[in-house]
Design a protein around this motif. Sequence first.
Motif, PDB file in Angstrom:
ATOM      1  N   VAL A   1      65.872 -15.297 -33.090  1.00 24.01           N
ATOM      2  CA  VAL A   1      64.737 -15.435 -32.087  1.00 24.01           C
ATOM      3  C   VAL A   1      63.492 -15.211 -33.270  1.00 24.01           C
ATOM      4  O   VAL A   1      62.664 -16.161 -33.060  1.00 24.01           O
ATOM      5  N   LEU A   2      63.319 -14.636 -33.976  1.00 27.54           N
ATOM      6  CA  LEU A   2      62.253 -14.323 -34.802  1.00 27.54           C
ATOM      7  C   LEU A   2      62.143 -15.231 -35.812  1.00 27.54           C
ATOM      8  O   LEU A   2      61.022 -15.349 -36.568  1.00 27.54           O
ATOM      9  N   GLU A   3      63.167 -15.777 -36.263  1.00 28.26           N
ATOM     10  CA  GLU A   3      63.216 -17.223 -37.310  1.00 28.26           C
ATOM     11  C   GLU A   3      62.611 -18.212 -36.679  1.00 28.26           C
ATOM     12  O   GLU A   3      61.837 -19.007 -37.355  1.00 28.26           O
ATOM     13  N   GLY A   4      62.681 -18.531 -35.428  1.00 22.43           N
ATOM     14  CA  GLY A   4      61.883 -19.792 -34.858  1.00 22.43           C
ATOM     15  C   GLY A   4      60.852 -19.373 -33.932  1.00 22.43           C
ATOM     16  O   GLY A   4      60.096 -20.401 -33.647  1.00 22.43           O
ATOM     17  N   PHE A   5      60.630 -18.149 -33.615  1.00 24.86           N
ATOM     18  CA  PHE A   5      59.276 -18.053 -32.652  1.00 24.86           C
ATOM     19  C   PHE A   5      58.565 -16.815 -33.152  1.00 24.86           C
ATOM     20  O   PHE A   5      58.999 -15.901 -34.118  1.00 24.86           O
ATOM     21  N   ASP A   6      57.254 -16.518 -32.623  1.00 22.26           N
ATOM     22  CA  ASP A   6      56.477 -15.493 -32.886  1.00 22.26           C
ATOM     23  C   ASP A   6      56.074 -14.795 -31.605  1.00 22.26           C
ATOM     24  O   ASP A   6      55.199 -15.002 -31.175  1.00 22.26           O
ATOM     25  N   PRO A   7      57.039 -13.957 -31.150  1.00 20.85           N
ATOM     26  CA  PRO A   7      57.038 -13.248 -29.823  1.00 20.85           C
ATOM     27  C   PRO A   7      55.736 -12.511 -29.737  1.00 20.85           C
ATOM     28  O   PRO A   7      55.421 -11.694 -30.646  1.00 20.85           O
ATOM     29  N   ALA A   8      54.896 -12.540 -28.619  1.00 16.13           N
ATOM     30  CA  ALA A   8      54.003 -11.431 -28.125  1.00 16.13           C
ATOM     31  C   ALA A   8      54.585 -10.156 -28.153  1.00 16.13           C
ATOM     32  O   ALA A   8      55.956  -9.973 -27.990  1.00 16.13           O
ATOM     33  N   PRO A   9      53.766  -8.972 -28.115  1.00 14.29           N
ATOM     34  CA  PRO A   9      54.398  -7.517 -28.009  1.00 14.29           C
ATOM     35  C   PRO A   9      55.303  -7.552 -26.520  1.00 14.29           C
ATOM     36  O   PRO A   9      56.220  -6.703 -26.905  1.00 14.29           O
ATOM     37  N   ASP A  10      54.809  -8.091 -25.488  1.00 15.06           N
ATOM     38  CA  ASP A  10      55.446  -7.998 -24.334  1.00 15.06           C
ATOM     39  C   ASP A  10      57.042  -8.760 -24.413  1.00 15.06           C
ATOM     40  O   ASP A  10      57.966  -8.321 -23.845  1.00 15.06           O
ATOM     41  N   GLU A  11      56.847  -9.769 -25.294  1.00 10.09           N
ATOM     42  CA  GLU A  11      57.895 -10.656 -25.437  1.00 10.09           C
ATOM     43  C   GLU A  11      59.043  -9.945 -26.292  1.00 10.09           C
ATOM     44  O   GLU A  11      60.179 -10.003 -26.119  1.00 10.09           O
ATOM     45  N   LEU A  12      58.451  -9.092 -27.171  1.00  9.72           N
ATOM     46  CA  LEU A  12      59.207  -8.376 -28.179  1.00  9.72           C
ATOM     47  C   LEU A  12      60.175  -7.232 -27.292  1.00  9.72           C
ATOM     48  O   LEU A  12      61.193  -6.954 -27.621  1.00  9.72           O
ATOM     49  N   ALA A  13      59.474  -6.460 -26.385  1.00 12.38           N
ATOM     50  CA  ALA A  13      60.024  -5.611 -25.620  1.00 12.38           C
ATOM     51  C   ALA A  13      61.184  -6.248 -24.836  1.00 12.38           C
ATOM     52  O   ALA A  13      62.280  -5.833 -24.617  1.00 12.38           O
ATOM     53  N   LEU A  14      60.964  -7.334 -24.192  1.00 11.64           N
ATOM     54  CA  LEU A  14      62.108  -8.171 -23.612  1.00 11.64           C
ATOM     55  C   LEU A  14      63.312  -8.711 -24.334  1.00 11.64           C
ATOM     56  O   LEU A  14      64.517  -8.585 -24.199  1.00 11.64           O
ATOM     57  N   LEU A  15      62.992  -9.027 -25.580  1.00 11.52           N
ATOM     58  CA  LEU A  15      63.902  -9.365 -26.600  1.00 11.52           C
ATOM     59  C   LEU A  15      64.624  -8.239 -26.956  1.00 11.52           C
ATOM     60  O   LEU A  15      65.988  -8.257 -27.134  1.00 11.52           O
ATOM     61  N   GLY A  16      63.922  -7.068 -27.111  1.00 15.75           N
ATOM     62  CA  GLY A  16      64.757  -5.834 -27.448  1.00 15.75           C
ATOM     63  C   GLY A  16      65.703  -5.606 -26.441  1.00 15.75           C
ATOM     64  O   GLY A  16      67.001  -5.193 -26.869  1.00 15.75           O
ATOM     65  N   GLU A  17      65.404  -5.684 -25.199  1.00 18.23           N
ATOM     66  CA  GLU A  17      66.370  -5.401 -24.047  1.00 18.23           C
ATOM     67  C   GLU A  17      67.395  -6.494 -24.014  1.00 18.23           C
ATOM     68  O   GLU A  17      68.690  -6.157 -23.749  1.00 18.23           O
TER      69      GLU A  17
END
Length: 125
Positions: free
Chosen positions: A21-37
């Motif tokens: 995900v991080l290779e293709g996108f630059d998630p916002a902090p709230d998205e990073l929390a969702l990604l972690g889950e």
Amino acid sequence: MGAVNAPDGLGEAGLSLWQQVLEGFDPAPDELALLGEACRTVDELEAIAAALAAGPAVVQGSTGQPKASPLFAEARAHRVVLAKLLEQLAFPSEGEEAGRTPNQLRASKAAEVRWSLHRGRNGAA
């Protein structure tokens, strides 16, 4: 945004998802929390799959009857959670600059239906 460290404790599958995900996108902090889950959920699915592979698919129920392992239901529930988490991340589709949230997708579809009905009425008149 600079390099973002993966959450502690991710397994191989979760870490792989995080990196992809991080290779293709630059998630916002709230998205990073969702990604972690989502990554933790992927790891949990891997653990459930390993437990199912190691154990019986059919177990004995409370009255001695054969029944499917409860791990199947747990795997289904985890897949639903994973789908919802990934949907909330709203990754852009091919050719889109930004993804759309589930609410935006529903609103877009509703607008398409309304316009289709409107064109049908005007074209038939």
